[in-house]
Structures are given as C-alpha cells and as structure tokens.
Design a protein around this motif. Structure first.
Motif, PDB file in Angstrom:
ATOM      1  N   PHE A   1      -0.042  -1.170  15.212  1.00 64.51           N
ATOM      2  CA  PHE A   1       1.033  -1.233  14.323  1.00 64.51           C
ATOM      3  C   PHE A   1       1.360   0.029  14.104  1.00 64.51           C
ATOM      4  N   SER A   2       2.443   0.467  14.719  1.00 58.99           N
ATOM      5  CA  SER A   2       2.999   2.030  14.363  1.00 58.99           C
ATOM      6  C   SER A   2       3.125   2.375  13.181  1.00 58.99           C
ATOM      7  N   GLY A   3       2.980   3.415  12.554  1.00 58.42           N
ATOM      8  CA  GLY A   3       3.058   4.154  11.187  1.00 58.42           C
ATOM      9  C   GLY A   3       2.133   3.230  10.392  1.00 58.42           C
ATOM     10  N   TYR A   4       1.225   2.492  10.646  1.00 63.17           N
ATOM     11  CA  TYR A   4       0.372   1.921   9.584  1.00 63.17           C
ATOM     12  C   TYR A   4      -0.700   2.685   9.287  1.00 63.17           C
ATOM     13  N   ASN A   5      -1.215   2.796   7.882  1.00 67.49           N
ATOM     14  CA  ASN A   5      -2.599   3.305   7.631  1.00 67.49           C
ATOM     15  C   ASN A   5      -3.366   2.379   7.123  1.00 67.49           C
ATOM     16  N   THR A   6      -4.745   2.647   6.866  1.00 68.47           N
ATOM     17  CA  THR A   6      -5.707   1.833   6.463  1.00 68.47           C
ATOM     18  C   THR A   6      -5.617   0.988   5.419  1.00 68.47           C
ATOM     19  N   GLU A   7      -4.646   1.509   4.416  1.00 71.57           N
ATOM     20  CA  GLU A   7      -4.559   0.502   3.305  1.00 71.57           C
ATOM     21  C   GLU A   7      -3.663  -0.802   3.432  1.00 71.57           C
ATOM     22  N   TRP A   8      -2.973  -0.684   4.480  1.00 72.21           N
ATOM     23  CA  TRP A   8      -2.374  -1.721   5.002  1.00 72.21           C
ATOM     24  C   TRP A   8      -3.201  -2.571   5.862  1.00 72.21           C
ATOM     25  N   CYS A   9      -3.982  -1.810   6.780  1.00 71.68           N
ATOM     26  CA  CYS A   9      -4.567  -2.590   8.009  1.00 71.68           C
ATOM     27  C   CYS A   9      -5.607  -3.164   7.361  1.00 71.68           C
TER      28      CYS A   9
ATOM     29  N   LEU B   1       7.335  -0.547   3.629  1.00 66.00           N
ATOM     30  CA  LEU B   1       6.065  -1.032   3.089  1.00 66.00           C
ATOM     31  C   LEU B   1       6.054  -0.266   1.672  1.00 66.00           C
ATOM     32  N   TYR B   2       6.341   1.104   1.841  1.00 66.79           N
ATOM     33  CA  TYR B   2       5.937   1.943   0.659  1.00 66.79           C
ATOM     34  C   TYR B   2       6.348   1.470  -0.755  1.00 66.79           C
ATOM     35  N   GLY B   3       5.707   1.345  -1.704  1.00 68.78           N
ATOM     36  CA  GLY B   3       5.748   1.161  -2.826  1.00 68.78           C
ATOM     37  C   GLY B   3       5.859  -0.259  -3.344  1.00 68.78           C
ATOM     38  N   LYS B   4       5.433  -1.224  -2.211  1.00 69.93           N
ATOM     39  CA  LYS B   4       5.520  -2.510  -2.392  1.00 69.93           C
ATOM     40  C   LYS B   4       4.097  -3.087  -2.735  1.00 69.93           C
ATOM     41  N   VAL B   5       4.162  -4.501  -3.286  1.00 66.73           N
ATOM     42  CA  VAL B   5       2.599  -4.762  -3.787  1.00 66.73           C
ATOM     43  C   VAL B   5       2.226  -5.440  -2.516  1.00 66.73           C
ATOM     44  N   LEU B   6       0.724  -4.975  -2.473  1.00 70.02           N
ATOM     45  CA  LEU B   6       0.120  -5.607  -1.571  1.00 70.02           C
ATOM     46  C   LEU B   6      -1.065  -6.469  -1.846  1.00 70.02           C
ATOM     47  N   PRO B   7      -1.524  -7.419  -0.963  1.00 68.57           N
ATOM     48  CA  PRO B   7      -1.036  -7.571   0.454  1.00 68.57           C
ATOM     49  C   PRO B   7       0.320  -8.428   0.609  1.00 68.57           C
ATOM     50  N   ASP B   8       0.815  -8.691  -0.398  1.00 75.72           N
ATOM     51  CA  ASP B   8       2.198  -9.693  -0.536  1.00 75.72           C
ATOM     52  C   ASP B   8       3.339  -9.227   0.437  1.00 75.72           C
ATOM     53  N   ALA B   9       3.363  -7.854   0.441  1.00 73.68           N
ATOM     54  CA  ALA B   9       4.589  -7.318   1.068  1.00 73.68           C
ATOM     55  C   ALA B   9       4.330  -7.295   2.650  1.00 73.68           C
TER      56      ALA B   9
ATOM     57  N   TRP C   1       3.758  13.300   1.094  1.00 76.72           N
ATOM     58  CA  TRP C   1       4.384  12.309   1.843  1.00 76.72           C
ATOM     59  C   TRP C   1       3.791  10.861   1.572  1.00 76.72           C
ATOM     60  N   PRO C   2       4.092  10.419   0.432  1.00 77.82           N
ATOM     61  CA  PRO C   2       3.048   9.165  -0.310  1.00 77.82           C
ATOM     62  C   PRO C   2       3.355   7.825   0.569  1.00 77.82           C
ATOM     63  N   GLN C   3       4.636   8.024   1.354  1.00 72.04           N
ATOM     64  CA  GLN C   3       5.047   6.795   2.324  1.00 72.04           C
ATOM     65  C   GLN C   3       3.787   6.386   3.128  1.00 72.04           C
ATOM     66  N   GLN C   4       3.006   7.420   3.532  1.00 71.43           N
ATOM     67  CA  GLN C   4       1.717   6.925   4.396  1.00 71.43           C
ATOM     68  C   GLN C   4       0.478   7.723   3.987  1.00 71.43           C
ATOM     69  N   HIS C   5       0.357   8.491   3.165  1.00 74.94           N
ATOM     70  CA  HIS C   5      -0.548   9.113   2.707  1.00 74.94           C
ATOM     71  C   HIS C   5      -1.573   8.270   1.976  1.00 74.94           C
ATOM     72  N   VAL C   6      -2.995   8.274   2.549  1.00 76.56           N
ATOM     73  CA  VAL C   6      -4.010   7.685   1.722  1.00 76.56           C
ATOM     74  C   VAL C   6      -5.030   8.890   1.361  1.00 76.56           C
ATOM     75  N   PRO C   7      -5.605   8.819   0.330  1.00 68.61           N
ATOM     76  CA  PRO C   7      -6.480   9.640  -0.208  1.00 68.61           C
ATOM     77  C   PRO C   7      -7.811   9.696   0.694  1.00 68.61           C
TER      78      PRO C   7
END
Lengths: 258, 258
Positions: free
Chosen positions: A57-65, B247-255, A101-107
């Motif tokens: 999934f292009s652009g995805y980080n572990t927060e989403w994955c 996905l940025y700023g959206k509520v997870l995992p619902d988004a 770049w908070p759009q994708q950054h994960v601490p």
C-alpha cells in the motif's frame, strides 16, 4: 451436482499455499517488470509451488498497516484450506519521514510498537506462518531532494533518520525472534555502512528501488528463505500438477491427479 | 470471537477479485522479471485492483488442460465471495507439435474441441467471468531447430503447422463469441503475415518470448481489455484501501474502512 461429482471435486482441488508480501510502495510496485520488481522475481521463483500475493500500500506507514494486517490474513486465502506459509513485512520507509511531515511520520517508539503489533497479528492468525521482517532501505538525499523540489516540497527524509528506523526494525526482529533481512547489508555489504554511490545505483528517485535495487533484493529475500527455512526452498516444495513429460500415454484425467 | 468482533470482521474483509492466467509455459514463466514477463506487467497494472493469478503449466496441451480448468476455477478464490473477473486462455503452442511427437501433439480438430470445452467450463463456472482467448504465437524455426538439436531431437514444430493452430484458435473465438487476441497480429502488425526477422526479435529460443515479445504482449492484452471491457480498465476499478494522502488526521481504524 450429484454425490459422485462432489467427491471428485474435493479430490481435485488445485490450490496453492501463499507467500504474502505486506508493505508500502516498495512492495506495491514490486511486480513492475520495467524495474525488475523483486515481487515478480519471487513469484517466478515459486511458480507452481506457492502463490505470491501482493498487499503493498503505497505511502502507508505502520500506524495504518497495523489495522489492516488481520483482515488481509483472514481474507486472502482460497477456500479449501490453503495456508499462508510466509509473510514479508517491509515497512518503515514512510514512518521515517521527518516530524515536520506529520502526514506520514510515525515516532520511533510507535514504529517499534506497531511492528510488534503486526508480528503479533500474524502469529495470532497462524502459528505456522513464517515471518520475514525487512528493514526500510537506505535513501539518497540528493535524488529525493530533487524529487521533493519538483513537487514544491522540502525534503522530508534523511539518511540519518531512516537509519534509526532501520536500527529499530533490527531490534524488533531480535526482540520478537523473527528472521530479518537488512536491506542496508544487501546494498552496502557486511557492516552495512552507508555509501552514497551505491545508494545512487540501487535507488531510482532516492527512495524507490531501481532495477539493481530490485534485483539484489529479490535474490537476497530468496537466499534468506533458503537459509532460514529450507523446507520453503522452491526446489523442496512439490510442483502443482505433474510435469508434462510424465503424462504421455497415461489415462486421463486420472494421471493428472495422482 | 464474540458477535461484535465477527460483524467487524465481515465489514473489514480485504480481498480482491481476480484475473486468472491459464495456459502453458508462455503463461507459467510470464512473471519472470528478467524477460519482462507479460503476467508481471498485468499484475503491476492491476495492483490494488485485482489479483493476477498464474496458472500456467509448462508443456501442457489442451488435452490435459481441459481436465484441470474446472478444479482450478473452483479453488483459486479467497473465501469471502470474490469473483474471477477475467480468464486468459493461452494454449496451442504445444498442441501444434508435429504428429511424430505424440508426447504433446494434439490433432487440430481435437484442439478446437478442447478449446470449446475449456470455454464451456469457464462459462459453466460463472456467467460473469470474461474470457480472452490468445492465439499460440508464431515460432522461429532456425532458433527452435538449434534448441532441439542441443537436446538431440529433431525439430518438432513448424511455422506452417503452428499457423493452422493459430487459425483454428481464431475460428473457435468466432464460433464461441469470445474476444480474441491474435499474437501474430501483435508481432507482425495488421495482416499478421509471418516475418522471420520480427519472429527472431520477439522470441528467445524460437518458441518462448524474449523481452520484446513479453513487452508487446503485455501491452496488447491490457489494450484489448480496455477495448472489450472498459469496466475492467484499471483506472475504472476501485483501489483497495484508501490512498495514503487522504488518511492524515482521520480517526483510525474507521478511516481505513469507509
């Protein structure tokens, strides 16, 4: 469908177990033949042995994955009892974007936790499924700066920051007792010391893999599988359906389903 | 697993419909990145849209394949109701071996009947599944003679014989009202007149596809899909999972599961 037909069907299921490639754009685009994609190389290596399924999934980080691995595992298999033999987890390239770049950054600490969560999800799904963790690859700042500049953005990755995520990935593998493939070692050799010239050669835009980067990665993943799990070596696994040259003169269709 | 969990799971199934590539070695080796395999090209074109599944069986003819298509169709799909959207049927290269080579040779009339049988099996499985018939490609006698010679065999294919199987394949497509891709037209242009120099350029050993042959075929298959079934165009099909930049700023995992 009568009873006889139904019995025949059960006997004659032609399904393959799977290798699941889970990750970001480095996985999503891994079947592109123009860049000799490492996923296509694996798929070709396992043809008639295992299906190699792309869940990049292009652009995805572990927060989403971490939220999507379980649903994927549960819904990727063919019905009649096939197994996921191996999952490659190749994440962190997007997590490693800089904090501005908070759009994708994960601490870093969340990246570590998320990798552990993904590994736990796979183990929870099946204790037989092997896991191969792959470190986020090195980047090339000059090339990526140019790419970002063309989009009117500041460069949002650095070698030193990505190196921290690579190191964290290695630690997670050690903590979770999961085999690891270190892309930095694949590209820079033993010691894995950053080398700008080599990074240039293996990357296209400074982040994504060029032909050489894909070719080296594909062979390294396969070599790692052979070392860690000899029972998953392509030559060890049975071939689905008999080879053509044993079929001549045999009674059909029985000879096809020995 | 409680009821709530179970409902959530149902909602959060991440499965893709499929394109099934059914055929012989020209399909089996179609994911090889070293030769820019046409299967890998399709897989990459449909990434996050449809899974492209390889069911190519090197050396197989239609006599064998007609027995295995139904079991494959029944056992290739993931459990939760995915569909096979398209099957490519790419057979005849082995049927067209000369009668002195009974190991693979299938008489022309049987080849025609077998193709009809395979088409009927697919239609019987699902009336929604589209079928694309692909003609056996031209061969290059000089190259194949050399290949056979190295194995101590006489050459077991001829351009004129393979042409008859290509013509029969075109007729079957017309009779069965199935869209057809003619590899001879792909490689020789309109009129599809045999051209030894072009055959040389698109084939490796005189039978299998070299890089150029794969590249032209991959693009031709995709172009044919766009023409015949615009609803199967990759840009028409929805992408599995949201694109990262929404996905940025959206509520997870619902988004992730809108």
């Amino acid at each position: 469908m009568d009873q006889h037909q139904s019995e025949t069907d059960t006997l004659r299921a032609i399904h393959l177990d799977q290798i699941l490639l889970f990750g970001d754009s480095l996985t999503q685009w891994s079947f592109n033949p123009e860049i000799e994609g490492w996923g296509a190389f694996l798929s070709n290596s396992y043809v008639r042995k295992l299906d190699v399924v792309n869940r990049g999934f292009s652009g995805y980080n572990t927060e989403w994955c971490k939220h999507i691995i379980a649903p994927i595992l549960r819904t990727v298999l063919p019905s009649p009892g096939a197994q996921i033999r191996l999952v490659t987890v190749f994440l962190g390239a997007n997590d490693a974007t800089l904090p501005f770049w908070p759009q994708q950054h994960v601490p870093l600490s969340a990246y570590r936790d998320n990798l552990h969560s993904i590994i736990a999800s796979i183990r929870n799904f099946s204790s037989n499924t092997r896991i191969l963790l792959i470190t986020p690859p090195p980047i090339h700042e000059g090339k990526w700066q140019k790419h970002c500049g063309q989009k009117g953005r500041s460069i949002n990755l650095s070698v030193s920051n990505t190196l921290q995520y690579r190191n964290a990935c290695i630690e997670v593998a050690r903590e979770a007792k999961v085999p690891l493939l270190d892309t930095w070692e694949v590209y820079f050799g033993e010691g894995a010391t950053y080398n700008e010239e080599k990074a240039d050669a293996v990357l296209s835009d400074g982040v994504h893999l060029a032909n050489l980067g894909n070719r080296l990665l594909g062979h390294a993943v396969l070599a790692k599988i052979l070392t860690e799990w000899p029972d998953l070596a392509p030559e060890t696994l049975p071939t689905v359906m008999p080879l053509w040259d044993v079929l001549y003169g045999k009674v059909l269709p029985d000879a096809l389903f020995p």
